[in-house]
Design a protein around this motif. Sequence first.
Motif, PDB file in Angstrom:
ATOM      1  N   ALA A  63       0.866  -1.181   0.000  1.00 35.16           N
ATOM      2  CA  ALA A  63       0.000   0.000   0.000  1.00 35.16           C
ATOM      3  C   ALA A  63       0.900   1.227   0.000  1.00 35.16           C
ATOM      4  O   ALA A  63       1.757   1.382   0.879  1.00 35.16           O
ATOM      5  CB  ALA A  63      -0.893  -0.011   1.228  1.00 35.16           C
ATOM      6  N   VAL A  64       0.710   2.094  -0.990  1.00 34.53           N
ATOM      7  CA  VAL A  64       1.567   3.274  -1.114  1.00 34.53           C
ATOM      8  C   VAL A  64       0.920   4.419  -0.340  1.00 34.53           C
ATOM      9  O   VAL A  64      -0.172   4.879  -0.686  1.00 34.53           O
ATOM     10  CB  VAL A  64       1.806   3.624  -2.601  1.00 34.53           C
ATOM     11  CG1 VAL A  64       2.682   4.860  -2.715  1.00 34.53           C
ATOM     12  CG2 VAL A  64       2.454   2.435  -3.320  1.00 34.53           C
ATOM     13  N   VAL A  65       1.580   4.816   0.741  1.00 36.01           N
ATOM     14  CA  VAL A  65       1.008   5.806   1.667  1.00 36.01           C
ATOM     15  C   VAL A  65       1.849   7.077   1.720  1.00 36.01           C
ATOM     16  O   VAL A  65       1.725   7.881   2.641  1.00 36.01           O
ATOM     17  CB  VAL A  65       0.817   5.203   3.080  1.00 36.01           C
ATOM     18  CG1 VAL A  65      -0.213   4.075   3.052  1.00 36.01           C
ATOM     19  CG2 VAL A  65       2.138   4.686   3.659  1.00 36.01           C
ATOM     20  N   LYS A  66       2.712   7.249   0.721  1.00 32.25           N
ATOM     21  CA  LYS A  66       3.555   8.450   0.678  1.00 32.25           C
ATOM     22  C   LYS A  66       2.684   9.701   0.584  1.00 32.25           C
ATOM     23  O   LYS A  66       1.477   9.600   0.350  1.00 32.25           O
ATOM     24  CB  LYS A  66       4.511   8.363  -0.514  1.00 32.25           C
ATOM     25  CG  LYS A  66       3.852   8.356  -1.889  1.00 32.25           C
ATOM     26  CD  LYS A  66       4.856   7.939  -2.953  1.00 32.25           C
ATOM     27  CE  LYS A  66       4.205   7.670  -4.277  1.00 32.25           C
ATOM     28  NZ  LYS A  66       4.316   8.707  -5.262  1.00 32.25           N
ATOM     29  N   ALA A  67       3.348  10.855   0.734  1.00 33.54           N
ATOM     30  CA  ALA A  67       2.672  12.149   0.613  1.00 33.54           C
ATOM     31  C   ALA A  67       1.446  12.209   1.521  1.00 33.54           C
ATOM     32  O   ALA A  67       0.334  12.519   1.084  1.00 33.54           O
ATOM     33  CB  ALA A  67       2.296  12.430  -0.843  1.00 33.54           C
ATOM     34  N   GLY A 107      12.100   6.626 -17.537  1.00 31.68           N
ATOM     35  CA  GLY A 107      13.027   7.768 -17.633  1.00 31.68           C
ATOM     36  C   GLY A 107      13.186   8.497 -16.322  1.00 31.68           C
ATOM     37  O   GLY A 107      13.509   9.690 -16.305  1.00 31.68           O
ATOM     38  N   ARG A 108      12.933   7.791 -15.214  1.00 31.69           N
ATOM     39  CA  ARG A 108      13.066   8.426 -13.896  1.00 31.69           C
ATOM     40  C   ARG A 108      14.120   7.637 -13.141  1.00 31.69           C
ATOM     41  O   ARG A 108      15.131   7.268 -13.741  1.00 31.69           O
ATOM     42  CB  ARG A 108      11.688   8.427 -13.217  1.00 31.69           C
ATOM     43  CG  ARG A 108      11.482   9.496 -12.185  1.00 31.69           C
ATOM     44  CD  ARG A 108      10.043   9.601 -11.735  1.00 31.69           C
ATOM     45  NE  ARG A 108       9.615   8.448 -10.943  1.00 31.69           N
ATOM     46  CZ  ARG A 108       8.414   8.332 -10.361  1.00 31.69           C
ATOM     47  NH1 ARG A 108       7.530   9.301 -10.468  1.00 31.69           N
ATOM     48  NH2 ARG A 108       8.098   7.267  -9.664  1.00 31.69           N
ATOM     49  N   LEU A 109      13.975   7.357 -11.867  1.00 29.00           N
ATOM     50  CA  LEU A 109      14.989   6.577 -11.152  1.00 29.00           C
ATOM     51  C   LEU A 109      15.058   5.159 -11.710  1.00 29.00           C
ATOM     52  O   LEU A 109      14.044   4.570 -12.051  1.00 29.00           O
ATOM     53  CB  LEU A 109      14.651   6.492  -9.662  1.00 29.00           C
ATOM     54  CG  LEU A 109      14.684   7.774  -8.840  1.00 29.00           C
ATOM     55  CD1 LEU A 109      14.452   7.454  -7.374  1.00 29.00           C
ATOM     56  CD2 LEU A 109      15.973   8.521  -9.037  1.00 29.00           C
ATOM     57  N   VAL A 152       2.016  -6.160  -5.896  1.00 27.32           N
ATOM     58  CA  VAL A 152       1.659  -4.945  -6.620  1.00 27.32           C
ATOM     59  C   VAL A 152       1.810  -3.767  -5.657  1.00 27.32           C
ATOM     60  O   VAL A 152       1.772  -3.957  -4.439  1.00 27.32           O
ATOM     61  CB  VAL A 152       0.223  -5.028  -7.168  1.00 27.32           C
ATOM     62  CG1 VAL A 152       0.133  -6.087  -8.261  1.00 27.32           C
ATOM     63  CG2 VAL A 152      -0.788  -5.331  -6.055  1.00 27.32           C
ATOM     64  N   ARG A 153       1.998  -2.574  -6.231  1.00 24.29           N
ATOM     65  CA  ARG A 153       2.169  -1.365  -5.398  1.00 24.29           C
ATOM     66  C   ARG A 153       1.019  -0.410  -5.716  1.00 24.29           C
ATOM     67  O   ARG A 153       1.075   0.321  -6.696  1.00 24.29           O
ATOM     68  CB  ARG A 153       3.498  -0.663  -5.710  1.00 24.29           C
ATOM     69  CG  ARG A 153       4.745  -1.496  -5.531  1.00 24.29           C
ATOM     70  CD  ARG A 153       5.998  -0.636  -5.691  1.00 24.29           C
ATOM     71  NE  ARG A 153       6.025   0.121  -6.928  1.00 24.29           N
ATOM     72  CZ  ARG A 153       6.526  -0.319  -8.079  1.00 24.29           C
ATOM     73  NH1 ARG A 153       7.058  -1.518  -8.170  1.00 24.29           N
ATOM     74  NH2 ARG A 153       6.503   0.456  -9.143  1.00 24.29           N
ATOM     75  N   CYS A 154      -0.010  -0.438  -4.888  1.00 26.19           N
ATOM     76  CA  CYS A 154      -1.189   0.385  -5.169  1.00 26.19           C
ATOM     77  C   CYS A 154      -1.210   1.632  -4.300  1.00 26.19           C
ATOM     78  O   CYS A 154      -1.155   1.532  -3.075  1.00 26.19           O
ATOM     79  CB  CYS A 154      -2.463  -0.403  -4.918  1.00 26.19           C
ATOM     80  SG  CYS A 154      -2.703  -1.718  -6.104  1.00 26.19           S
ATOM     81  N   ALA A 214      16.521  -3.234  -5.732  1.00 24.32           N
ATOM     82  CA  ALA A 214      17.162  -2.680  -6.923  1.00 24.32           C
ATOM     83  C   ALA A 214      16.087  -2.189  -7.870  1.00 24.32           C
ATOM     84  O   ALA A 214      15.128  -2.904  -8.158  1.00 24.32           O
ATOM     85  CB  ALA A 214      18.001  -3.761  -7.595  1.00 24.32           C
ATOM     86  N   LYS A 215      16.259  -0.958  -8.350  1.00 26.46           N
ATOM     87  CA  LYS A 215      15.238  -0.401  -9.242  1.00 26.46           C
ATOM     88  C   LYS A 215      15.768  -0.286 -10.660  1.00 26.46           C
ATOM     89  O   LYS A 215      16.865   0.240 -10.894  1.00 26.46           O
ATOM     90  CB  LYS A 215      14.800   0.972  -8.744  1.00 26.46           C
ATOM     91  CG  LYS A 215      13.820   1.624  -9.701  1.00 26.46           C
ATOM     92  CD  LYS A 215      12.749   2.378  -9.004  1.00 26.46           C
ATOM     93  CE  LYS A 215      11.609   2.654  -9.974  1.00 26.46           C
ATOM     94  NZ  LYS A 215      11.031   3.962  -9.756  1.00 26.46           N
ATOM     95  N   LEU A 216      14.956  -0.757 -11.613  1.00 26.62           N
ATOM     96  CA  LEU A 216      15.348  -0.719 -13.021  1.00 26.62           C
ATOM     97  C   LEU A 216      14.480   0.275 -13.779  1.00 26.62           C
ATOM     98  O   LEU A 216      13.270   0.373 -13.531  1.00 26.62           O
ATOM     99  CB  LEU A 216      15.180  -2.110 -13.648  1.00 26.62           C
ATOM    100  CG  LEU A 216      15.946  -3.252 -12.973  1.00 26.62           C
ATOM    101  CD1 LEU A 216      15.659  -4.573 -13.696  1.00 26.62           C
ATOM    102  CD2 LEU A 216      17.449  -2.957 -12.952  1.00 26.62           C
ATOM    103  N   GLY A 275      -0.273   9.877   2.853  1.00 26.57           N
ATOM    104  CA  GLY A 275      -1.346   8.987   2.381  1.00 26.57           C
ATOM    105  C   GLY A 275      -2.195   9.670   1.330  1.00 26.57           C
ATOM    106  O   GLY A 275      -3.419   9.655   1.416  1.00 26.57           O
ATOM    107  N   TYR A 276      -1.523  10.265   0.331  1.00 24.75           N
ATOM    108  CA  TYR A 276      -2.209  11.003  -0.746  1.00 24.75           C
ATOM    109  C   TYR A 276      -3.202  12.015  -0.145  1.00 24.75           C
ATOM    110  O   TYR A 276      -4.295  12.229  -0.671  1.00 24.75           O
ATOM    111  CB  TYR A 276      -2.936  10.053  -1.704  1.00 24.75           C
ATOM    112  CG  TYR A 276      -2.047   9.200  -2.603  1.00 24.75           C
ATOM    113  CD1 TYR A 276      -0.884   8.610  -2.140  1.00 24.75           C
ATOM    114  CD2 TYR A 276      -2.380   8.977  -3.931  1.00 24.75           C
ATOM    115  CE1 TYR A 276      -0.082   7.825  -2.954  1.00 24.75           C
ATOM    116  CE2 TYR A 276      -1.586   8.193  -4.775  1.00 24.75           C
ATOM    117  CZ  TYR A 276      -0.437   7.613  -4.264  1.00 24.75           C
ATOM    118  OH  TYR A 276       0.349   6.835  -5.079  1.00 24.75           O
ATOM    119  N   GLY A 277      -2.802  12.607   0.988  1.00 26.71           N
ATOM    120  CA  GLY A 277      -3.633  13.629   1.628  1.00 26.71           C
ATOM    121  C   GLY A 277      -4.582  13.066   2.667  1.00 26.71           C
ATOM    122  O   GLY A 277      -5.207  13.823   3.412  1.00 26.71           O
TER     123      GLY A 277
END
Length: 386
Positions: A41-45, A141-143, A226-228, A134-136, A47-49
């Motif tokens: 669960a993507v809770v950055k920022a 075109g980002r990280l 998955v990263r939702c 490791a991120k590919l 938690g999207y507000g």
Amino acid sequence: METDNMNPGAEIYSTWCEIDLDVLSQNVRYLKKRSGTGMMAVVKANGYGHGLVPAARAARLGGADWLGVARLEEAVWLREEGITGPILVLGYTAPQRASEAAHYDVSLTVYDRSLAAQLNRQAAGLKQKIKVHAKLDTGMGRLGELVENSQDLLRAIAGSENLELEGLFTHFARADEPERPETAEQIQRFSAAVRRAEQEGLRPRWVHACNSAGTLYFPEAAFDMVRCGIAIYGLHPSNLAPLPPEVRPVLSWKTRLVSVKTLPPGSGIGYNHRYVTRAAERIGVIPVGYADGFRRRLGNFALVAGKRVNVAGGVCMDQCMLQLDPIPQAQIGDEVVLIGAQAGEQITAEEVGEAWGTINYEVTCGLAARVPRFYRGQAAGGMLIG
Ligand SMILES: Cc1ncc(COP(=O)(O)O)c(C=O)c1O
């Protein structure tokens, strides 16, 4: 224990959000079941507000295996609030913060060999290894290390005595345009990199690629999780990649009429008189402004008594005015909805985003810290933030 502390006297606040954490948990549960794999669960920022810690708690209750954040400080905040379970920082982390990452048991993203080497040096002498994913870059075109060099990055991490290779991932650029060919191409490049890793015995435990749109529209790329983000909040990834009806919005944004009066014809409303009454008009004031995240533009709208009304003129820092002629019975104290449902009518974050020339993501992320959030649901635990 079931708690219900939504709206405990919201009438004393100028503007507030109501956030149903049970719906967030249900969204996570549904998306995880549908994907048939692990769930980050993507809770950055914040938690999207929606609030970082409440969103994280609700996501964990819904079965999230991992939490994803953008910055190490978000992960530290979660840990300080007692959130357990794996957390991945999806963005950049300064290598000098290795000991902090180890102390809080947070996994970091590594996207090039020099970063891996610096992190390895900084982690020397720590009690535990730094867990890394490791991120590919397969076409964002980002990280990310260029996908053709994937083995170099994996070997560098695997050969670093202070790093533990825990994951391998990529990110889609156009999964929210499911008809376009680019996502299938990204999946193909990433799958080839995963095969190369397997052949050399370097495939880590967690391989992941899908954001929300990917989860819904490219199920073949589910891998180990998955990263939702957007979907767990019940917000559509895009017009072209809508959510299924089982996934429902979590947040409403409300305020109240604090003044209602009839102004004579020709009255200028607000700064620079960007609206002028044509007749005797009923004008209401709502205490919400651009400092709350309600954009300073013409053409805003709201719901009063289940009907749409227009904002008259511009938006001030802390207030704006409504043209109330369609609702003659409107009076001070009436609830006004900026996002959400009222008496069968609805304003969505998508609609607001479109009106503002942006996307729903930016609308909820832009909700200011000073707007109090009221939470309902099992994960709430009596919190009021902001
Ligand atoms: C690396 C990464 N993964 C997953 C997500 C979640 O994306 P979404 O909110 O579209 O599901 C994001 C968000 O931007 C991201 O940056």
